[in-house]
Design a protein around this motif. Sequence first.
Motif, PDB file in Angstrom:
ATOM      1  N   ALA A  95      -6.998  -1.188  -7.216  1.00 36.39           N
ATOM      2  CA  ALA A  95      -7.772  -0.218  -6.435  1.00 36.39           C
ATOM      3  C   ALA A  95      -7.034   1.111  -6.313  1.00 36.39           C
ATOM      4  O   ALA A  95      -7.626   2.182  -6.449  1.00 36.39           O
ATOM      5  N   ALA A  96      -5.717   1.045  -6.068  1.00 32.35           N
ATOM      6  CA  ALA A  96      -4.940   2.276  -5.904  1.00 32.35           C
ATOM      7  C   ALA A  96      -4.889   3.067  -7.197  1.00 32.35           C
ATOM      8  O   ALA A  96      -5.001   4.302  -7.201  1.00 32.35           O
ATOM      9  N   LEU A  97      -4.735   2.381  -8.327  1.00 32.63           N
ATOM     10  CA  LEU A  97      -4.589   3.068  -9.601  1.00 32.63           C
ATOM     11  C   LEU A  97      -5.927   3.485 -10.202  1.00 32.63           C
ATOM     12  O   LEU A  97      -5.967   4.222 -11.188  1.00 32.63           O
ATOM     13  N   SER A  98      -7.019   3.010  -9.602  1.00 36.18           N
ATOM     14  CA  SER A  98      -8.357   3.425 -10.041  1.00 36.18           C
ATOM     15  C   SER A  98      -8.937   4.520  -9.160  1.00 36.18           C
ATOM     16  O   SER A  98     -10.037   5.009  -9.428  1.00 36.18           O
ATOM     17  N   ALA A  99      -8.211   4.892  -8.115  1.00 35.21           N
ATOM     18  CA  ALA A  99      -8.738   5.853  -7.147  1.00 35.21           C
ATOM     19  C   ALA A  99      -8.865   7.241  -7.767  1.00 35.21           C
ATOM     20  O   ALA A  99      -8.119   7.586  -8.693  1.00 35.21           O
ATOM     21  N   PRO A 100      -9.798   8.059  -7.281  1.00 34.35           N
ATOM     22  CA  PRO A 100      -9.923   9.432  -7.777  1.00 34.35           C
ATOM     23  C   PRO A 100      -8.604  10.193  -7.641  1.00 34.35           C
ATOM     24  O   PRO A 100      -7.887  10.030  -6.653  1.00 34.35           O
ATOM     25  N   GLY A 101      -8.281  10.979  -8.645  1.00 31.71           N
ATOM     26  CA  GLY A 101      -7.048  11.758  -8.616  1.00 31.71           C
ATOM     27  C   GLY A 101      -5.859  11.071  -9.237  1.00 31.71           C
ATOM     28  O   GLY A 101      -4.781  11.643  -9.341  1.00 31.71           O
ATOM     29  N   ASP A 126       0.828  -1.212   0.000  1.00 30.75           N
ATOM     30  CA  ASP A 126       0.000   0.000   0.000  1.00 30.75           C
ATOM     31  C   ASP A 126       0.862   1.261   0.000  1.00 30.75           C
ATOM     32  O   ASP A 126       0.552   2.242  -0.688  1.00 30.75           O
ATOM     33  N   ARG A 127       1.951   1.254   0.758  1.00 31.21           N
ATOM     34  CA  ARG A 127       2.838   2.422   0.789  1.00 31.21           C
ATOM     35  C   ARG A 127       3.481   2.644  -0.576  1.00 31.21           C
ATOM     36  O   ARG A 127       3.612   3.777  -1.044  1.00 31.21           O
ATOM     37  N   ALA A 128       3.912   1.562  -1.209  1.00 27.86           N
ATOM     38  CA  ALA A 128       4.558   1.697  -2.514  1.00 27.86           C
ATOM     39  C   ALA A 128       3.615   2.280  -3.555  1.00 27.86           C
ATOM     40  O   ALA A 128       4.036   3.016  -4.447  1.00 27.86           O
ATOM     41  N   LEU A 129       2.337   1.970  -3.429  1.00 27.15           N
ATOM     42  CA  LEU A 129       1.351   2.416  -4.405  1.00 27.15           C
ATOM     43  C   LEU A 129       0.782   3.798  -4.091  1.00 27.15           C
ATOM     44  O   LEU A 129      -0.007   4.330  -4.874  1.00 27.15           O
ATOM     45  N   ALA A 130       1.191   4.380  -2.965  1.00 27.36           N
ATOM     46  CA  ALA A 130       0.525   5.593  -2.484  1.00 27.36           C
ATOM     47  C   ALA A 130       1.067   6.883  -3.090  1.00 27.36           C
ATOM     48  O   ALA A 130       0.386   7.900  -3.074  1.00 27.36           O
TER      49      ALA A 130
END
Length: 206
Positions: A147-153, A68-72
């Motif tokens: 999920a991380a790459l589909s998040a708003p923004g 999760d940290r790497a994708l943040a």
Amino acid sequence: MMPAARDLLLDAAYAALTRRPWYAVRMVDVAAAAGVSRQTLHNEFGTKDGLARALVEREAAAFLAGVDRALAGGSDPHPRLTALVEWIAAAARDNALVKALLTGCWDAWLPRVEQAAAQPDAAGDRGDGRSLSPAGVLAQVRDRAVAALSAPGTAEPDVVDLAGTCELVVRLGLSCVAAPPGEHGAGDLVRAVLRRCRPDRAGHRG
């Protein structure tokens, strides 16, 4: 705040595993190293198998937190996927339990844990109820990346199949665990793959 007895015991069990094979780790020694009674150890984990299970689940949860940290960071998905592969390779290099979770190779030094679904902790964030097999861990990493790459923004990932690209990248990370890339680091490999995922922007370094 003092760590809870459970955390102290898991820390002691992990430290013991870095010095001797799991079959030689004694419950009484783990309790003594943690500064708690043997009864407290049994109350927390029941048996040595229960302690092993909890230890592997904790390492799996820590690995997924690192995912999760790497994708943040940032909005461009390519540096985030590169960071993900670099994390997978580094985590497996530094932690024998993580490497075993990712590859399914449990040697005699490590506790052998059945590949049933991991149980969520009190906060509901350990294991996602998924299998501790390599396929189960891979699925969790892939789904977190999607999920991380589909998040708003987040910038459009410039690929037709986001889930497929995330799975490809995760599997590339696993290949770096099984066969470290040597001169060309994991980051270089994934950047080359991602450039080919958007051929109309082949000059972009991501």
